[in-house]
Write an enzyme that holds these catalytic residues in place. Structure first.
Site, PDB file in Angstrom:
ATOM      1  N   VAL A   1     157.236  69.407  96.866  1.00 42.07           N
ATOM      2  CA  VAL A   1     157.581  68.443  96.610  1.00 42.07           C
ATOM      3  C   VAL A   1     157.581  67.204  98.076  1.00 42.07           C
ATOM      4  CG1 VAL A   1     159.161  66.582  94.889  1.00 42.07           C
ATOM      5  CG2 VAL A   1     158.453  69.194  94.399  1.00 42.07           C
TER       6      VAL A   1
ATOM      7  N   GLU B   1     163.762  62.217  87.253  1.00 37.00           N
ATOM      8  CA  GLU B   1     162.563  62.085  86.337  1.00 37.00           C
ATOM      9  C   GLU B   1     161.774  62.858  86.224  1.00 37.00           C
ATOM     10  OE1 GLU B   1     160.922  59.304  84.211  1.00 37.00           O
ATOM     11  OE2 GLU B   1     160.607  60.837  83.422  1.00 37.00           O
TER      12      GLU B   1
ATOM     13  N   VAL C   1     161.494  67.203  84.502  1.00 34.69           N
ATOM     14  CA  VAL C   1     160.934  67.673  83.505  1.00 34.69           C
ATOM     15  C   VAL C   1     159.795  66.762  83.686  1.00 34.69           C
ATOM     16  CG1 VAL C   1     160.397  67.440  80.776  1.00 34.69           C
ATOM     17  CG2 VAL C   1     163.281  67.743  81.618  1.00 34.69           C
TER      18      VAL C   1
ATOM     19  N   GLY D   1     157.333  67.297  85.149  1.00 31.90           N
ATOM     20  CA  GLY D   1     156.232  66.836  86.766  1.00 31.90           C
ATOM     21  C   GLY D   1     156.376  65.441  86.884  1.00 31.90           C
TER      22      GLY D   1
ATOM     23  N   GLY E   1     147.989  81.661  92.567  1.00 37.93           N
ATOM     24  CA  GLY E   1     149.473  80.656  93.233  1.00 37.93           C
ATOM     25  C   GLY E   1     150.216  79.172  92.074  1.00 37.93           C
TER      26      GLY E   1
ATOM     27  N   LYS F   1     164.257  72.838  80.169  1.00 38.15           N
ATOM     28  CA  LYS F   1     163.513  71.104  80.784  1.00 38.15           C
ATOM     29  C   LYS F   1     164.281  70.869  78.729  1.00 38.15           C
ATOM     30  CE  LYS F   1     160.066  71.796  83.561  1.00 38.15           C
ATOM     31  NZ  LYS F   1     158.578  72.690  84.062  1.00 38.15           N
TER      32      LYS F   1
HETATM   33  N1  HSE Z   1     156.708  76.784  87.138  1.00 37.39           N
HETATM   34  C1  HSE Z   1     156.313  75.184  86.300  1.00 37.39           C
HETATM   35  C2  HSE Z   1     155.508  75.577  85.700  1.00 37.39           C
HETATM   36  C3  HSE Z   1     156.637  74.445  87.927  1.00 37.39           C
HETATM   37  O1  HSE Z   1     154.757  76.212  85.341  1.00 37.39           O
HETATM   38  O2  HSE Z   1     155.365  74.323  84.541  1.00 37.39           O
HETATM   39  C4  HSE Z   1     156.762  72.706  87.674  1.00 37.39           C
HETATM   40  O3  HSE Z   1     158.436  72.522  86.798  1.00 37.39           O
END
Ligand code: HSE
Length: 444
Positions: A14, A128, A131, A133, A186, A204
């Site tokens: 990020v 922001e 939660v 992304g 991944g 979240k």
């Molecule tokens: N591990 C999280 C997901 C990443 O799979 O959504 C983003 O918070």
């Protein structure tokens, strides 16, 4: 216009996305908003990464160089975890700096306390990116929807598990098969616990409930947290036959008996807007009493989508700073603390799959157990053919108390003829989610 100096801690997926996004759009931000952003400090463990991103000249391995730098206006914390992340917040606030972060795990426990420190120091804490992304759900709840009484928040906020459930449904893969594939691609971590067991979604949910209901909800306040390990391919198939899809939901609702905040796999009708959110995508459905139903959808993770949310927070802070004004300090944090309803008092419908002896009278016996515990059944059906001496049955209850369902399942565990309780999945009453919205007819 003065330059606004950024100190960033963490230049991984990020953070790297943030640095590149700024390199790409720096001049656009100057032209469009009159904001000249400069990375004044970049902290990471690996100098090669700083080299790769073109920030070697401001590189440090000590986060105190960032929080203590008198030139830095805004600190971005993107390392995740508890320590030193929480120390970075505290030190930055003590130095009068705003903090922007994506740290959902830490903030789900510490947000109230840290917001209090930010308030006392006249600075802001913005999250922001914590939660959904790139989905602007925090901004929506804090500002655009602030005129509503928020009734329901229901989110698909974990992309890994949504990807897994989608592939199970579409390709008929088992949980274990799809987890192994998600790991090799991944999407899932080597240790998938946080995603698969619902912990990431619970963090979240705590943040969404805190902001949506303007109260203090921590991860530890949420007693009902179940992940998707117990969801089998069989359940996904039966759900489809019954007209449902299974989604891992983070639910936060305002009810007359307190806040209802929980995370678990849920069956929702195929026609509900959340049911069509597939793959790694996230969506947060919100019902406000005035706005009615609304849903924000998008990429819940990833370098640029998450960097987009971080940059939005940075620009919000940087715009007044660039023009010699001071961003409003953090509001007095969440003076109200509303009780969270215990899971046992949840009123829901329940799907239960059982393996029972293939013999006369067994269905009546099972139905009798539910009846004696105050639960009425809406559907009872045999699933598949006889498997030797056993058969599978699927039950769907009417709306009932969770405590009564748990009592029935306890009794069934000791009942001769019941070989296994294979699964129990809550069936959400999505109509109830929007009850209490102000009806359009009463508005005109
Ligand atoms: N591990 C999280 C997901 C990443 O799979 O959504 C983003 O918070």
């Amino acid at each position: 216009m003065r330059t606004v100096n950024i100190g960033i801690v963490g230049i991984g997926t990020v953070g790297g996305g943030f640095v590149r996004l700024l390199q790409l759009h720096h001049d656009d931000y100057v032209r469009s908003y009159g904001v000249d952003l400069r990375i004044a400090r970049a902290c990471a463990l690996d100098p090669a990464r700083a080299e790769e991103l073109g920030v070697s000249d401001v590189f440090t391995t000590d986060w105190r160089d960032v929080t203590g730098d008198p030139d830095v206006d805004i600190v971005i914390e993107l390392i995740g975890g508890m320590h030193p992340a929480v120390d970075i917040f505290e030190d930055a606030f003590a130095h009068g700096k705003h903090v922007v972060s994506a740290n959902k795990a830490m903030l789900s426990g510490e947000m109230g306390r840290l917001a209090g420190i930010a308030h006392a120091n006249g600075v802001q804490l913005r999250c922001e990116a914590a939660v959904g992304g790139g989905i602007p759900i925090v901004e929506a709840l804090e500002h655009a929807l602030a005129g509503n009484s928020i009734l329901t928040i229901a989110g698909i906020v974990n992309g890994t598990t949504n990807y897994m459930l989608t592939r199970m449904e579409r390709e008929g893969l088992s949980f274990d098969e799809v987890l192994a594939q998600a790991q090799s691609l991944g999407y899932a971590e080597a240790d998938p616990t946080a995603d698969v067991d619902g912990l990431d979604a619970a963090a979240k949910a705590a943040i969404l409930a805190t902001i949506g209901f303007n109260t203090r909800v921590t991860r530890d306040d949420i007693s009902l947290v179940e992940g998707i390990r117990g969801v089998s391919l069989e359940d996904v198939r039966v759900a489809a036959e019954l007209g449902y899809r299974i989604k891992l939901l983070a639910i936060a609702r305002r009810t007359s008996s307190g806040l209802d905040v929980r995370v678990h796999p849920a069956m929702i009708p195929v026609e509900h807007m959340l049911a069509s959110v597939d793959g790694v995508y996230n969506a947060v459905y919100v019902v406000g009493d005035a706005v009615g139903e609304t849903m924000l959808y998008g990429a819940g993770a990833g370098s640029y989508p998450t960097a987009s949310a971080v940059m939005g927070d940075v620009l919000e802070l940087a715009t007044p700073i660039a023009h010699d004004r001071v961003p409003l300090p953090e509001a007095e944090p969440f003076p109200r603390v509303e009780p969270i309803r215990p899971a046992e008092s949840l009123h829901d419908r329940y799907y239960i799959r059982l393996t029972v002896a293939d013999e006369p009278g067994i269905l009546a016996e099972v139905a009798g157990v539910f009846g004696r515990n105050g639960t009425s059944l809406q559907q009872v059906r045999q699933h598949g053919g006889s498997q030797g001496s056993t058969v599978q049955i699927v039950l769907v209850t009417h709306r009932t108390l969770e405590r009564d369902v748990r009592a029935s399942l306890d009794e069934l565990r000791g009942t001769a003829g019941v070989a296994a309780i294979d699964s129990m999945i809550r069936v959400e009453d999505t109509q109830a989610w929007k009850r209490d919205a102000i009806e359009a007819s009463s508005r005109v």
